[in-house]
Design a protein around this motif. Structure first.
Motif, PDB file in Angstrom:
ATOM      1  N   LYS A  37       0.848  -1.195   0.000  1.00 61.20           N
ATOM      2  CA  LYS A  37       0.000   0.000   0.000  1.00 61.20           C
ATOM      3  C   LYS A  37       0.889   1.251   0.000  1.00 61.20           C
ATOM      4  O   LYS A  37       1.911   1.266   0.695  1.00 61.20           O
ATOM      5  CB  LYS A  37      -0.948  -0.002   1.198  1.00 61.20           C
ATOM      6  N   ASN A  58      -4.269  -2.968   0.580  1.00 58.80           N
ATOM      7  CA  ASN A  58      -5.450  -2.834   1.427  1.00 58.80           C
ATOM      8  C   ASN A  58      -6.589  -2.044   0.781  1.00 58.80           C
ATOM      9  O   ASN A  58      -7.642  -1.917   1.377  1.00 58.80           O
ATOM     10  CB  ASN A  58      -5.097  -2.313   2.823  1.00 58.80           C
ATOM     11  N   MET A 178      -7.166 -14.471  10.101  1.00 58.89           N
ATOM     12  CA  MET A 178      -6.278 -13.310  10.069  1.00 58.89           C
ATOM     13  C   MET A 178      -6.662 -12.383  11.211  1.00 58.89           C
ATOM     14  O   MET A 178      -7.833 -12.304  11.576  1.00 58.89           O
ATOM     15  CB  MET A 178      -6.458 -12.618   8.717  1.00 58.89           C
ATOM     16  N   ARG A 234       2.505 -10.168   7.320  1.00 57.53           N
ATOM     17  CA  ARG A 234       2.188  -9.100   6.354  1.00 57.53           C
ATOM     18  C   ARG A 234       3.076  -7.898   6.668  1.00 57.53           C
ATOM     19  O   ARG A 234       2.874  -7.228   7.683  1.00 57.53           O
ATOM     20  CB  ARG A 234       0.712  -8.701   6.479  1.00 57.53           C
ATOM     21  N   ARG A 237       6.652  -1.825   6.096  1.00 51.94           N
ATOM     22  CA  ARG A 237       7.730  -0.868   6.393  1.00 51.94           C
ATOM     23  C   ARG A 237       9.112  -1.503   6.461  1.00 51.94           C
ATOM     24  O   ARG A 237      10.096  -0.885   6.060  1.00 51.94           O
ATOM     25  CB  ARG A 237       7.420  -0.115   7.686  1.00 51.94           C
ATOM     26  N   ARG A 243       6.081   4.712   5.450  1.00 53.33           N
ATOM     27  CA  ARG A 243       5.110   5.258   4.494  1.00 53.33           C
ATOM     28  C   ARG A 243       4.896   6.734   4.744  1.00 53.33           C
ATOM     29  O   ARG A 243       4.944   7.172   5.890  1.00 53.33           O
ATOM     30  CB  ARG A 243       3.762   4.523   4.633  1.00 53.33           C
TER      31      ARG A 243
END
Ligand code: PLP
Length: 244
Positions: A37, A58, A178, A234, A237, A243
């Protein structure tokens, strides 16, 4: 080529492998989902060149643009090599963010796995579109274990009913669970949530459901997640940097 990307990936694999071995498993038992993302296609292409194969997005719209962009860049090999439609690159795209109903059709067309099923309604919709596409859609159920209002996911009280419902849907393949705990500076604080997800999975398996995958653990807490049984981490960074 960004040498930092290579260094980041090498360090990450080292840490994932070490945690997997400490958890009594093989490094091959833990899949890395690279979270892209906000990461632009050019950098994703570099990550593909460095060997990453599973990517998590996402947002459906953002993923759609990037996936078509990347598809046009990957030169197709002769058809005999072209197993996955990616010119021999067996790429997987996972949806890891909240899925709105009006994006369900596009999500089924784009994603190899949808990790964020959190209601029977959305599961039915995905099942319907998967049937129309002639596809078996791999899915995970997202469980909400933290008390934060903003986090999506099914409550643990309603989880078993949802597992039962999703398992009965013809065009869905439920592979596991998840979760995404709130952010903690100290990864140890996330551990109880990872334990809880594993125990919920074990309970479902005792009832006869087969749920091999546990998608849990992000940049700040993936080692603890692996020690508690994660099969998919997942991570954004630690690969691509902070980000904006
Ligand atoms: C952004 C995101 C991640 C990755 O977070 P990092 O801290 O960048 O590793 C993992 N899972 C979900 C659901 C996310 O939205």
């Amino acid at each position: 080529m960004d040498t930092r990307l290579l260094e980041n990936i090498k360090n990450l694999y080292r840490r994932i492998s070490s945690a997997a071995i400490r958890s009594g498993r093989s490094p091959f038992d833990v899949k890395l989902v690279a979270v892209t993302k906000t990461v632009i296609s050019e950098r994703i292409m570099e990550a593909i060149d460095l060997g990453l194969r599973i990517f998590g997005e996402n947002r459906v719209q953002e993923a759609k643009e990037k996936i078509s962009n990347l598809k046009s860049q990957i030169n197709p090999l002769p058809p005999t090599f072209n197993k996955g439609g990616w010119g021999g690159f067996e790429l997987e795209w996972h949806l890891i963010g909240y899925l709105q109903k009006n994006k369900a059709k596009t999500a089924v067309q784009l994603f190899d796995m949808i990790q964020t099923i959190d209601s029977a309604d959305i599961a039915e919709l995905i099942n319907k579109y998967a049937e129309r596409e002639g596809k078996t859609q791999r899915v995970l159920i997202q469980v909400k274990l933290s008390e934060e209002e903003t986090k999506h996911g099914i409550s643990k009280e309603k989880l078993m009913d949802l597992i039962k419902a999703v398992s009965n849907m013809e065009n869905l393949k439920l592979e596991g669970l998840m979760t995404m705990p709130q952010f903690f500076d100290d990864p140890e604080k996330a551990r109880p949530y990872f334990i809880e997800l594993r125990e919920l999975r074990d309970k479902a398996e005792r009832l006869g459901y087969k749920l091999p995958e546990l998608s849990m653990g992000m940049t700040n807490d993936f080692e603890v997640a692996i020690l508690e049984g994660a099969t998919m981490v997942r991570i954004g960074r630690a690969i691509f940097g902070a980000r904006r």
